[in-house]
Design a protein around this motif. Structure first.
Motif, PDB file in Angstrom:
ATOM      1  N   ASN A  38      38.751  35.881  39.003  1.00 35.83           N
ATOM      2  CA  ASN A  38      38.494  34.694  38.189  1.00 35.83           C
ATOM      3  C   ASN A  38      39.341  34.781  36.929  1.00 35.83           C
ATOM      4  O   ASN A  38      39.067  35.568  36.033  1.00 35.83           O
ATOM      5  N   GLY A  39      40.371  33.962  36.874  1.00 34.98           N
ATOM      6  CA  GLY A  39      41.298  34.022  35.746  1.00 34.98           C
ATOM      7  C   GLY A  39      40.983  33.039  34.646  1.00 34.98           C
ATOM      8  O   GLY A  39      41.718  32.944  33.666  1.00 34.98           O
ATOM      9  N   ARG A  72      41.341  38.397  44.659  1.00 33.78           N
ATOM     10  CA  ARG A  72      41.138  37.121  43.979  1.00 33.78           C
ATOM     11  C   ARG A  72      40.252  37.356  42.768  1.00 33.78           C
ATOM     12  O   ARG A  72      39.118  37.805  42.897  1.00 33.78           O
ATOM     13  N   ASP A 113      38.203  26.694  43.697  1.00 33.39           N
ATOM     14  CA  ASP A 113      39.306  27.633  43.780  1.00 33.39           C
ATOM     15  C   ASP A 113      40.186  27.631  42.532  1.00 33.39           C
ATOM     16  O   ASP A 113      41.019  28.480  42.366  1.00 33.39           O
ATOM     17  N   ARG A 114      39.998  26.649  41.674  1.00 34.88           N
ATOM     18  CA  ARG A 114      40.795  26.628  40.459  1.00 34.88           C
ATOM     19  C   ARG A 114      40.325  27.717  39.515  1.00 34.88           C
ATOM     20  O   ARG A 114      39.152  28.038  39.460  1.00 34.88           O
ATOM     21  N   GLY A 115      41.257  28.238  38.739  1.00 38.61           N
ATOM     22  CA  GLY A 115      40.897  29.308  37.817  1.00 38.61           C
ATOM     23  C   GLY A 115      40.820  30.650  38.492  1.00 38.61           C
ATOM     24  O   GLY A 115      40.565  31.658  37.844  1.00 38.61           O
ATOM     25  N   VAL A 116      41.025  30.703  39.812  1.00 38.86           N
ATOM     26  CA  VAL A 116      41.021  31.981  40.525  1.00 38.86           C
ATOM     27  C   VAL A 116      42.462  32.467  40.644  1.00 38.86           C
ATOM     28  O   VAL A 116      43.322  31.790  41.192  1.00 38.86           O
ATOM     29  N   ARG A 117      42.707  33.655  40.096  1.00 33.41           N
ATOM     30  CA  ARG A 117      44.043  34.231  40.094  1.00 33.41           C
ATOM     31  C   ARG A 117      44.177  35.192  41.258  1.00 33.41           C
ATOM     32  O   ARG A 117      43.294  35.992  41.528  1.00 33.41           O
ATOM     33  N   LYS A 118      45.286  35.117  41.973  1.00 27.89           N
ATOM     34  CA  LYS A 118      45.536  36.010  43.087  1.00 27.89           C
ATOM     35  C   LYS A 118      46.398  37.186  42.633  1.00 27.89           C
ATOM     36  O   LYS A 118      47.409  36.989  41.958  1.00 27.89           O
ATOM     37  N   VAL A 119      45.972  38.386  42.987  1.00 28.42           N
ATOM     38  CA  VAL A 119      46.732  39.600  42.680  1.00 28.42           C
ATOM     39  C   VAL A 119      47.187  40.212  43.996  1.00 28.42           C
ATOM     40  O   VAL A 119      46.357  40.670  44.800  1.00 28.42           O
TER      41      VAL A 119
END
Length: 261
Positions: A27-28, A25, A49-55
């Protein structure tokens, strides 16, 4: 798990990955000005949880490793090789699926937690203790570790702080410390890419010894020759997925045909 023997081949599993998924996870959100306190306030207000990018770094990987095997991991940059090793070492939690290990996995460069401000000599002791060796064992193997690393061939570097070492010298010392102990599962990430061919030959020979002593070795490398010289089995990962698992020559030939490498 020690009694879980393959009934067909009489082999003892050391690592089992069962439909393993690893998700980072990150921070995007775009970076902006302002204090960390203000940024935290904004995150709390929008729910965290917004703005968190999952890889999704590892996607449903399954395999079983056995005692006495040396297994190479190949694939392009970002394919999930190092992430998989960190998951086996217990450093990353599984999003889904499981990793089972028999014995203590050792990831090179983590267990030998070296400190830049200490001398090479002190770091040999520190690294050995971090891997569970006794002071007596470290004392017995100290000169062997220094000689294996080759860092004293051009001066008394072992008595100097680690910060004076080149990255290659530091990597060779880490490998030498890790290789001084017999491991249930030893994972090596690009260690053979450091140093000259003479050191690589010593490293490859030591890996073969570790296999004979009933351990399992995982090796990540972009050097296909090192994989061929060291490993009898290869896992090929791309974009987090296991594309192929089989004998070294068979998998590397398929990889080279596909990638032109």
């Amino acid at each position: 798990m020690a009694d879980d023997i393959n009934p067909q081949e009489g082999r003892i599993p050391t690592v089992i990955a069962d439909e393993l998924h690893i998700v980072y996870r990150v921070n995007g959100a775009k970076t902006g000005k302002g204090s960390a306190t203000a940024a935290l306030s904004r995150i709390v207000k929008r729910g965290g949880d917004r703005g968190v990018r999952k890889v999704h770094a590892v996607k449903g990987v399954s395999f079983t490793a056995y005692r006495g095997e040396a297994i190479g991991l190949i694939g392009s940059n970002g394919s999930g090789k190092s992430t998989l090793l960190r998951a086996i070492a217990g450093l990353l939690p599984a999003e889904k699926g499981k990793v089972y290990t028999d014995g203590q996995p050792s990831l090179l460069g983590v267990n030998a937690a070296l400190m830049n401000d200490l001398t090479g000599e002190r770091n040999v002791i520190l690294g050995g203790l971090a891997m569970g060796m006794s002071r007596e064992q470290i004392k017995e193997r100290y000169q062997e570790i220094v000689d294996f690393s080759g860092i004293n061939e051009k001066g008394d570097f072992i008595s100097l702080p680690m910060r004076t070492y080149s990255s290659g010298m530091a990597a060779r010392l880490r490998f030498s410390i890790a290789a001084a102990k017999d491991h249930d599962v030893l994972m090596i990430d690009e260690a053979l890419a450091t140093g000259d061919r003479k050191f690589q030959k010593r490293s490859e020979a030591r890996i073969r010894e570790l296999r004979k002593e009933a351990g399992t070795v995982f090796l990540v490398s972009h050097n296909n020759k090192s994989i061929r010289d060291t490993c009898d089995r290869v896992l090929w990962l791309e974009r987090g997925e296991l594309l192929m698992d089989g004998p070294t020559d068979e998998v590397i030939k398929a990889y080279e045909k596909e990638t032109g490498k």
